[in-house]
Design a protein around this motif. Structure first.
Motif, mmCIF file in Angstrom:
data_model
loop_
_atom_site.group_PDB
_atom_site.id
_atom_site.type_symbol
_atom_site.label_atom_id
_atom_site.label_comp_id
_atom_site.label_asym_id
_atom_site.label_seq_id
_atom_site.Cartn_x
_atom_site.Cartn_y
_atom_site.Cartn_z
ATOM 1 N N ASP A 98 0.857 -1.037 0.065
ATOM 2 C CA ASP A 98 -0.061 -0.138 -0.063
ATOM 3 C C ASP A 98 0.954 1.129 -0.015
ATOM 4 O O ASP A 98 0.637 2.201 -0.604
ATOM 5 C CB ASP A 98 -0.731 -0.112 1.256
ATOM 6 C CG ASP A 98 -1.855 -1.063 1.222
ATOM 7 O OD1 ASP A 98 -2.145 -1.663 2.371
ATOM 8 O OD2 ASP A 98 -2.173 -1.516 0.153
ATOM 9 N N ARG A 99 1.901 1.294 0.851
ATOM 10 C CA ARG A 99 2.874 2.346 0.827
ATOM 11 C C ARG A 99 3.655 2.692 -0.350
ATOM 12 O O ARG A 99 3.616 3.707 -1.140
ATOM 13 C CB ARG A 99 3.810 2.316 2.067
ATOM 14 C CG ARG A 99 3.327 2.459 3.297
ATOM 15 C CD ARG A 99 4.373 2.089 4.339
ATOM 16 N NE ARG A 99 5.402 3.176 3.993
ATOM 17 C CZ ARG A 99 5.716 4.259 4.808
ATOM 18 N NH1 ARG A 99 4.787 4.504 6.017
ATOM 19 N NH2 ARG A 99 6.712 4.972 4.558
ATOM 20 N N VAL A 100 3.935 1.496 -1.170
ATOM 21 C CA VAL A 100 4.565 1.665 -2.309
ATOM 22 C C VAL A 100 4.117 2.101 -3.460
ATOM 23 O O VAL A 100 4.370 2.929 -4.457
ATOM 24 C CB VAL A 100 5.376 0.145 -2.658
ATOM 25 C CG1 VAL A 100 5.985 -0.027 -4.059
ATOM 26 C CG2 VAL A 100 6.479 -0.133 -1.449
ATOM 27 N N LYS A 101 2.658 1.530 -3.569
ATOM 28 C CA LYS A 101 1.833 2.284 -4.589
ATOM 29 C C LYS A 101 1.479 3.626 -4.544
ATOM 30 O O LYS A 101 1.308 4.267 -5.325
ATOM 31 C CB LYS A 101 0.195 1.615 -4.225
ATOM 32 C CG LYS A 101 0.308 0.024 -4.701
ATOM 33 C CD LYS A 101 -0.248 -0.041 -6.153
ATOM 34 C CE LYS A 101 0.272 -1.145 -6.848
ATOM 35 N NZ LYS A 101 1.490 -1.132 -7.255
ATOM 36 N N GLU A 102 1.894 4.020 -3.163
ATOM 37 C CA GLU A 102 1.701 5.740 -3.045
ATOM 38 C C GLU A 102 2.912 6.453 -3.077
ATOM 39 O O GLU A 102 3.143 7.560 -2.933
ATOM 40 C CB GLU A 102 1.072 5.894 -1.672
ATOM 41 C CG GLU A 102 -0.285 5.658 -1.293
ATOM 42 C CD GLU A 102 -0.625 5.757 0.101
ATOM 43 O OE1 GLU A 102 -0.049 6.770 0.803
ATOM 44 O OE2 GLU A 102 -1.541 5.232 0.680
ATOM 45 N N GLY A 103 3.723 5.705 -3.712
ATOM 46 C CA GLY A 103 5.284 6.289 -3.834
ATOM 47 C C GLY A 103 5.921 6.368 -2.762
ATOM 48 O O GLY A 103 7.210 6.968 -2.622
ATOM 49 N N LYS A 104 5.694 5.848 -1.457
ATOM 50 C CA LYS A 104 6.418 5.832 -0.335
ATOM 51 C C LYS A 104 7.277 4.746 -0.270
ATOM 52 O O LYS A 104 7.019 3.511 -1.067
ATOM 53 C CB LYS A 104 5.923 5.887 0.596
ATOM 54 C CG LYS A 104 4.664 7.158 0.903
ATOM 55 C CD LYS A 104 4.268 7.171 2.280
ATOM 56 C CE LYS A 104 2.556 7.244 2.261
ATOM 57 N NZ LYS A 104 2.106 7.243 3.420
#
Lengths: 128, 200
Positions: free
Chosen positions: B142-148
């Motif tokens: 979920d974080r990686v999908k938001e660019g984090k």
């Protein structure tokens, strides 16, 4: 060993992480010193000072400590069960071994002298 | 794109920050921690040193846990190469837990709270997870999908964890593996982990 002072022992996440480190709740002793005394890693031991007061704990033999020293982590060994369910029974409360008088207090900050002459002997498992 | 992680053992100070931040991000129940830190001591007094080894799911390129799963609940995401579990398909047989040679899969059948009554945090985060199924690190999808970055990477105070695309030869992870001799854990097992370590 990630605890700081006494109340972090009650934090369940920190307690969980500390259990992964063998020195968190044990009494660390130099491996050679332990072997000379016939002690093994994981033994239950009594640490007794000259006047006879003693505390019990689990031994952890390590190379990373001076041959004449004992390492006990922080302000552990909490005994209050109702208020501190996570911290209770973990670690060693070694204040029993210290002398509580002006001669053994620092004149600057009233810290107690932690230099105590102790003897370490194996304790019986399952006996209070 | 194959997302991987590099952990620099020279920088890791054993603060357990990755373990705690992962726990806080995902709200895993007691006894379950997707990222954990192991400790190793070497040397003889007085020349002793401690090496901390942060471990997590290696998101292997040939994951034995996916092969072992009878329902197809364990799968690999096409876009990133991360290994994940579809909780709805998982029946809790634990075959994947036996198949994983690194021990990074956890069964969610233990107590859900640390104290007698759940805290508001536990109600929101811990109770989200399905009971009686297997759970694991998913590289913070979920974080990686938001660019984090994943929580453990973003939190590390010594920047010992680096995350990136192993397929890109110019990414930081690829360069570090090549320049500093990055190695995975137990390469002889043949699972082709995507988490590499830089020597201490």
């Amino acid at each position: 060993m990630i605890h700081t002072n006494s109340f972090t022992h009650e934090n369940p996440w920190l307690d969980e992480a500390a259990q992964l480190d063998p020195i968190s709740y044990t009494i660390a002793m130099n491996a050679d010193s332990g072997r000379k005394r016939g002690l093994k890693d994981g033994d239950l031991v009594w640490v007794e000072m000259e006047k006879g007061r003693k505390v019990k704990g689990r031994l952890h033999l390590t190379e990373g400590i001076h041959p004449e020293g004992l390492g006990v982590g922080g302000c552990a060994g909490h005994w209050a069960g109702k208020g501190l369910p996570i911290a209770k029974g973990k670690g060693v409360f070694f204040n029993e071994l210290l002398e509580l008088d002006w001669a053994h207090s620092s004149p600057v900050n009233i810290n107690l002298d932690l230099c105590v002459k102790v003897k370490v002997t194996r304790a019986e498992e399952g006996v209070q | 794109m194959r997302l991987g992680m590099v952990i620099d053992l020279k920088r890791c100070i054993g603060c357990y920050g990755c373990q705690i931040s992962c726990k806080s991000e995902h709200g895993t129940p007691p006894g379950v921690f997707f990222a954990r830190v192991e400790k190793h001591e070497e040397g003889k007094y007085p020349t002793v040193r401690q090496i901390f080894l942060p471990v997590l799911c290696n998101h292997c390129d040939e994951p034995p846990c996916v092969d072992a799963c009878p329902t197809g609940a364990s799968f690999v995401w096409e876009d990133t190469g991360a290994v994940d579990i579809d909780a709805d398909k998982c029946v809790g047989c634990r075959t994947c837990m036996m198949a994983c040679p690194y021990g990074n899969r956890y069964m969610n059948d233990g107590p859900q709270t640390y104290f007698d009554t759940p805290t508001p945090y536990e109600e929101r985060r811990v109770f989200r997870h399905q009971r009686d199924v297997v759970m694991k690190c998913n590289f913070c999808r979920d974080r990686v999908k938001e660019g984090k970055e994943p929580a453990c990477v973003a939190n590390c105070p010594t920047v010992a964890r680096i995350f990136g695309d192993l397929d890109d030869p110019n990414s930081e992870v690829s360069r570090l593996i090549k320049e500093r001799g990055g190695f995975p854990l137990h390469p002889e097992l043949g699972t082709k982990p995507k988490v590499y370590y830089l020597p201490a």
